[in-house]
Design a protein around this motif. Structure first.
Motif, PDB file in Angstrom:
ATOM      1  N   ILE A 143      41.392  44.672  83.275  1.00 22.43           N
ATOM      2  CA  ILE A 143      40.950  43.248  82.850  1.00 22.43           C
ATOM      3  C   ILE A 143      42.261  42.354  83.061  1.00 22.43           C
ATOM      4  O   ILE A 143      42.034  41.473  83.693  1.00 22.43           O
ATOM      5  N   ALA A 144      43.250  42.888  82.813  1.00 22.29           N
ATOM      6  CA  ALA A 144      44.729  42.047  82.842  1.00 22.29           C
ATOM      7  C   ALA A 144      44.919  41.983  84.371  1.00 22.29           C
ATOM      8  O   ALA A 144      45.174  41.025  84.590  1.00 22.29           O
ATOM      9  N   LEU A 145      44.802  42.804  85.151  1.00 21.30           N
ATOM     10  CA  LEU A 145      44.921  42.878  86.572  1.00 21.30           C
ATOM     11  C   LEU A 145      44.187  41.864  87.323  1.00 21.30           C
ATOM     12  O   LEU A 145      44.557  41.265  88.038  1.00 21.30           O
ATOM     13  N   ILE A 146      42.956  42.132  86.978  1.00 22.25           N
ATOM     14  CA  ILE A 146      41.868  41.089  87.548  1.00 22.25           C
ATOM     15  C   ILE A 146      42.032  39.676  87.327  1.00 22.25           C
ATOM     16  O   ILE A 146      41.786  38.843  88.100  1.00 22.25           O
ATOM     17  N   PRO A 177      26.401  52.213  83.891  1.00 27.73           N
ATOM     18  CA  PRO A 177      26.671  51.301  85.021  1.00 27.73           C
ATOM     19  C   PRO A 177      27.768  50.554  84.750  1.00 27.73           C
ATOM     20  O   PRO A 177      28.166  49.792  85.722  1.00 27.73           O
ATOM     21  N   ALA A 178      28.129  50.138  83.362  1.00 29.35           N
ATOM     22  CA  ALA A 178      29.041  49.211  83.217  1.00 29.35           C
ATOM     23  C   ALA A 178      30.359  49.695  83.748  1.00 29.35           C
ATOM     24  O   ALA A 178      31.099  49.122  84.107  1.00 29.35           O
ATOM     25  N   TYR A 179      30.503  51.051  83.888  1.00 33.36           N
ATOM     26  CA  TYR A 179      31.750  51.684  84.455  1.00 33.36           C
ATOM     27  C   TYR A 179      31.803  51.352  86.264  1.00 33.36           C
ATOM     28  O   TYR A 179      32.860  51.130  86.638  1.00 33.36           O
ATOM     29  N   SER A 180      30.572  51.323  86.732  1.00 33.31           N
ATOM     30  CA  SER A 180      30.342  50.884  87.965  1.00 33.31           C
ATOM     31  C   SER A 180      31.001  49.460  88.278  1.00 33.31           C
ATOM     32  O   SER A 180      31.655  49.056  89.257  1.00 33.31           O
ATOM     33  N   PHE A 181      30.688  48.725  87.339  1.00 32.85           N
ATOM     34  CA  PHE A 181      30.931  47.128  87.228  1.00 32.85           C
ATOM     35  C   PHE A 181      32.617  47.130  87.397  1.00 32.85           C
ATOM     36  O   PHE A 181      33.309  46.572  88.433  1.00 32.85           O
ATOM     37  N   MET A 182      33.276  48.008  86.297  1.00 31.76           N
ATOM     38  CA  MET A 182      34.618  48.112  86.433  1.00 31.76           C
ATOM     39  C   MET A 182      35.202  48.704  87.558  1.00 31.76           C
ATOM     40  O   MET A 182      36.614  48.222  88.108  1.00 31.76           O
ATOM     41  N   LEU A 183      34.411  49.627  88.413  1.00 28.48           N
ATOM     42  CA  LEU A 183      35.022  50.201  89.426  1.00 28.48           C
ATOM     43  C   LEU A 183      35.029  49.269  90.542  1.00 28.48           C
ATOM     44  O   LEU A 183      35.815  49.275  91.532  1.00 28.48           O
ATOM     45  N   GLY A 184      34.229  48.393  90.717  1.00 24.99           N
ATOM     46  CA  GLY A 184      34.050  47.495  91.556  1.00 24.99           C
ATOM     47  C   GLY A 184      35.633  46.429  91.428  1.00 24.99           C
ATOM     48  O   GLY A 184      36.112  46.046  92.644  1.00 24.99           O
ATOM     49  N   LEU A 185      35.834  46.100  90.275  1.00 26.39           N
ATOM     50  CA  LEU A 185      37.047  45.388  89.929  1.00 26.39           C
ATOM     51  C   LEU A 185      38.290  46.366  90.468  1.00 26.39           C
ATOM     52  O   LEU A 185      39.317  45.895  91.204  1.00 26.39           O
ATOM     53  N   ILE A 186      38.296  47.441  90.064  1.00 27.02           N
ATOM     54  CA  ILE A 186      39.340  48.379  90.552  1.00 27.02           C
ATOM     55  C   ILE A 186      39.507  48.341  92.101  1.00 27.02           C
ATOM     56  O   ILE A 186      40.579  48.444  92.555  1.00 27.02           O
ATOM     57  N   ALA A 187      38.315  48.481  92.725  1.00 30.48           N
ATOM     58  CA  ALA A 187      38.505  48.506  94.231  1.00 30.48           C
ATOM     59  C   ALA A 187      39.149  47.559  94.894  1.00 30.48           C
ATOM     60  O   ALA A 187      39.857  47.518  95.539  1.00 30.48           O
ATOM     61  N   LEU A 188      38.779  45.990  94.071  1.00 29.66           N
ATOM     62  CA  LEU A 188      39.458  44.843  94.618  1.00 29.66           C
ATOM     63  C   LEU A 188      40.962  44.958  94.531  1.00 29.66           C
ATOM     64  O   LEU A 188      41.634  44.178  95.186  1.00 29.66           O
ATOM     65  N   LEU A 189      41.318  45.758  93.602  1.00 27.09           N
ATOM     66  CA  LEU A 189      43.087  45.629  93.396  1.00 27.09           C
ATOM     67  C   LEU A 189      43.779  46.447  94.701  1.00 27.09           C
ATOM     68  O   LEU A 189      44.763  45.838  95.044  1.00 27.09           O
ATOM     69  N   ALA A 216      36.688  64.665  74.255  1.00 30.37           N
ATOM     70  CA  ALA A 216      35.807  63.829  73.876  1.00 30.37           C
ATOM     71  C   ALA A 216      36.433  62.507  72.982  1.00 30.37           C
ATOM     72  O   ALA A 216      35.951  61.417  73.144  1.00 30.37           O
ATOM     73  N   SER A 217      37.530  62.979  72.071  1.00 28.89           N
ATOM     74  CA  SER A 217      38.112  62.045  71.384  1.00 28.89           C
ATOM     75  C   SER A 217      39.253  61.205  71.864  1.00 28.89           C
ATOM     76  O   SER A 217      39.358  60.052  72.063  1.00 28.89           O
ATOM     77  N   ILE A 218      39.684  61.910  72.934  1.00 26.83           N
ATOM     78  CA  ILE A 218      40.734  61.060  73.761  1.00 26.83           C
ATOM     79  C   ILE A 218      40.085  60.077  74.848  1.00 26.83           C
ATOM     80  O   ILE A 218      40.748  59.011  74.927  1.00 26.83           O
ATOM     81  N   ALA A 219      38.957  60.461  75.245  1.00 27.36           N
ATOM     82  CA  ALA A 219      38.194  59.475  76.211  1.00 27.36           C
ATOM     83  C   ALA A 219      37.994  58.118  75.516  1.00 27.36           C
ATOM     84  O   ALA A 219      37.930  57.271  76.246  1.00 27.36           O
ATOM     85  N   VAL A 220      37.966  57.995  74.226  1.00 26.38           N
ATOM     86  CA  VAL A 220      37.715  56.757  73.640  1.00 26.38           C
ATOM     87  C   VAL A 220      39.028  55.892  73.982  1.00 26.38           C
ATOM     88  O   VAL A 220      38.941  54.644  74.305  1.00 26.38           O
ATOM     89  N   VAL A 221      40.170  56.548  73.604  1.00 29.26           N
ATOM     90  CA  VAL A 221      41.558  55.570  73.787  1.00 29.26           C
ATOM     91  C   VAL A 221      41.908  55.636  75.197  1.00 29.26           C
ATOM     92  O   VAL A 221      42.261  54.422  75.771  1.00 29.26           O
ATOM     93  N   LYS A 222      41.509  56.567  76.121  1.00 29.69           N
ATOM     94  CA  LYS A 222      41.557  56.326  77.477  1.00 29.69           C
ATOM     95  C   LYS A 222      40.985  54.981  78.152  1.00 29.69           C
ATOM     96  O   LYS A 222      41.474  54.281  78.912  1.00 29.69           O
ATOM     97  N   ASP A 223      39.523  55.061  77.576  1.00 32.86           N
ATOM     98  CA  ASP A 223      38.783  54.084  78.264  1.00 32.86           C
ATOM     99  C   ASP A 223      38.966  52.624  77.595  1.00 32.86           C
ATOM    100  O   ASP A 223      39.250  51.725  78.549  1.00 32.86           O
ATOM    101  N   LEU A 224      39.809  52.543  76.501  1.00 38.36           N
ATOM    102  CA  LEU A 224      40.078  51.285  76.045  1.00 38.36           C
ATOM    103  C   LEU A 224      41.290  50.785  76.738  1.00 38.36           C
ATOM    104  O   LEU A 224      41.384  49.625  77.187  1.00 38.36           O
ATOM    105  N   LEU A 225      42.301  51.882  76.961  1.00 36.03           N
ATOM    106  CA  LEU A 225      43.347  51.608  78.001  1.00 36.03           C
ATOM    107  C   LEU A 225      43.089  51.034  79.200  1.00 36.03           C
ATOM    108  O   LEU A 225      43.647  50.181  79.688  1.00 36.03           O
TER     109      LEU A 225
END
Length: 513
Positions: free
Chosen positions: A202-205, A281-293, A187-196
């Motif tokens: 975002i940098a890749l896209i 669903p904000a994660y789903s938006f991010m997933l769309g960007l990840i798929a574009l990679l 639970a605590s590590i998830a915050v760091v993980k998601d920020l990274l």
């Protein structure tokens, strides 16, 4: 060896390791109680729940596998987007009710709920075993994510004990802080993980399309067959026909996995969950960007570059996203991005191992082996079970070909779908008989495994193959329909002959909240 990237990677890894151990002292509670160790005391608020569920459902293997699927198979890889959108309306209606009744009766797992709702330890055992079997290869695939980025740093992974040593060390760290801190650690590590992860994606896209001359150039470099789903023709899979069923079946399966239930039951209340379903669903938006990679990696031609070709030869399309980082970014940022993937593997792997341990302890050990065990003994058994589960997942990666773990995880989706009638229908109605549900579970399971074997297992996540003919729909949904049909008919028969059992430890008021 990429020294700079390795130093950054190790530094971030050590930081989350310390955070994992310190989490034992966060939100004080008696860690000898299973609901504290295994569910964080059911006290996680909105933000923590958002990061925890997001980190649980959008795993490191997602960040590696979705670009890999788009890179290798094209448009098919985008099925991950509709299925992660479809899942939220369903869980909005269903899982808050499960939280309310679980809180009132101190249910730790979905199998606890099934045992209470139907008065059937046998049905609860079937649900628990299915959950554990489906979860094991899922944990193994998280370790695959770590293995891929460790290889990208320059370590010779997959070449004996020395090559697997970094993965084993990561496993030991995961096992240690999970044993100590329980669900509080991920639970605590998830915050760091998601920020990274957000920073990396975002940098890749931004950077990669800039280097490639824009998205117009990227899509122009992709073959037409990679951009479109081919229609049914000449006996091919008919991707346009079964794509919706694959997305729908995957959405149903996702909310039934034990780690999803564990994350949900750790929330502070049903309203916390409802607010999360609105914003997740904000994660789903991010997933769309990840798929574009995946398209970016294809268009850039990095798989053929002399310095990256050996990685693609060893890891295949799974190196698409790591390859973009290595080719277009400085070494220090490669360390950040690789750490995002590795830490993104630890969070779901920890939750999955805890979920499987909860199932074993509550619905196998306590139900059948030691019914009179103390609260302390129950928690200690869960801790030991979590170690065994992680050790089993590690053996998958060290001793078996990667394709075995992938095949078993695809099969796991079909298996976990067969728990839906007992769990979801039970949240709303007590009409079904426990014996009928058990019979339906067995029929769906047996048919699903048989159908997957006809498809060669490696295709089991997709369409049904019968006698050279492809039937364009997801195997898991066929098995689920059979499951429901058997359960309905059996219930009607049992009611007619007066053998139906209506035992129920819950009442209607238990579900209101």
């Amino acid at each position: 060896m990429n020294i700079v990237a390795t130093i950054v990677f190790v530094g971030l890894f050590l930081f989350i390791t310390a955070l994992g151990f310190l989490s034992a002292h966060w939100r004080k509670g008696d860690m000898s109680h299973l609901h504290e160790w295994g569910l964080g005391g059911r006290r996680f608020g909105g933000w923590i729940t958002w990061f925890l569920i997001g980190g649980d459902l959008y795993t490191a293997y997602t960040f590696v596998a979705v670009p890999a699927l788009v890179f290798g198979a094209g448009a098919l890889g985008f099925f991950a987007l509709p299925y992660t959108v479809l899942v939220y309306p369903m869980v909005f209606a269903i899982l808050p009710r499960l939280w309310v009744v679980a809180k009132k009766h101190n249910y730790i797992t979905a199998s606890d709920f099934v045992a209470g709702r139907y008065g059937s330890p046998a049905l609860a055992l079937a649900i628990a075993v299915t959950g554990i079997v489906a979860t094991m290869p899922y944990i193994a695939l998280q370790l695959v994510g770590i293995q891929v980025v460790i290889g990208g740093l320059g370590f010779p992974t997959g070449h004996g004990l020395v090559g697997d040593l970094p993965l084993i060390i990561a496993f030991i760290i995961l096992a240690a802080f999970t044993y100590t801190s329980g669900l509080r650690a991920p639970a605590s590590i998830a915050v760091v993980k998601d920020l990274l992860v957000y920073i990396t994606v975002i940098a890749l896209i931004i950077v990669v399309p800039y280097k490639l001359g824009g998205f117009g150039n990227i899509f122009a470099a992709i073959p037409k067959e990679h951009l479109l789903l081919p229609p049914v023709k000449d006996g091919n899979l008919g991707l346009q026909s079964f794509y919706p069923t694959l997305a729908f079946g995957s959405a149903l399966a996702l909310m039934l996995y034990p780690h999803a239930t564990t994350a949900v039951l750790s929330a502070k209340g049903p309203n916390t969950l409802r607010r999360n379903w609105v914003f997740l669903p904000a994660y789903s938006f991010m997933l769309g960007l990840i798929a574009l990679l995946g398209y970016m990696a294809y268009a850039s031609g990095i798989a053929k570059l002399p310095d990256l070709a050996p990685y693609f030869k060893q890891y295949g399309p799974q190196f698409a996203m790591p390859g973009l980082l290595l080719h277009y970014f400085p070494s220090w940022f490669v360390g950040v991005g690789f750490a995002a993937v590795a830490i993104g593997a630890l969070v779901p792997a920890a939750i999955m191992s805890i979920a499987a341990a909860n199932l074993f302890t509550r619905n196998i050990y306590k139900a059948y082996i030691n019914p009179g065990c103390s609260t302390h003994r129950e928690t200690e058994m869960a801790k030991l079970a979590s170690l065994v589960v992680k050790f089993g997942a590690l053996l998958f990666i060290v001793f078996l070909p990667l394709t075995y773990a992938i095949q078993l995880q695809l099969l796991g989706g079909i298996l976990i779908l067969q728990t839906l009638p007992a769990i979801v229908s039970g949240i709303y109605t007590r009409w079904f008989d426990a014996k009928a549900l058990l019979l339906g579970w067995a029929a769906g399971l047996a048919w699903g495994i048989w159908a997957a074997s006809l498809s060669g297992f490696h295709k089991s996540g997709y369409a049904l193959h019968l006698g050279g003919m492809v039937i364009p729909a997801y195997i898991g949904l066929y098995a689920l329909v059979l499951n429901f049909a058997v359960a309905i008919v059996a219930t009607l028969v049992l009611n007619a002959v007066g053998m139906a059992d209506k035992q129920d430890a819950t009442v209607a008021a238990d579900y209101a909240g």
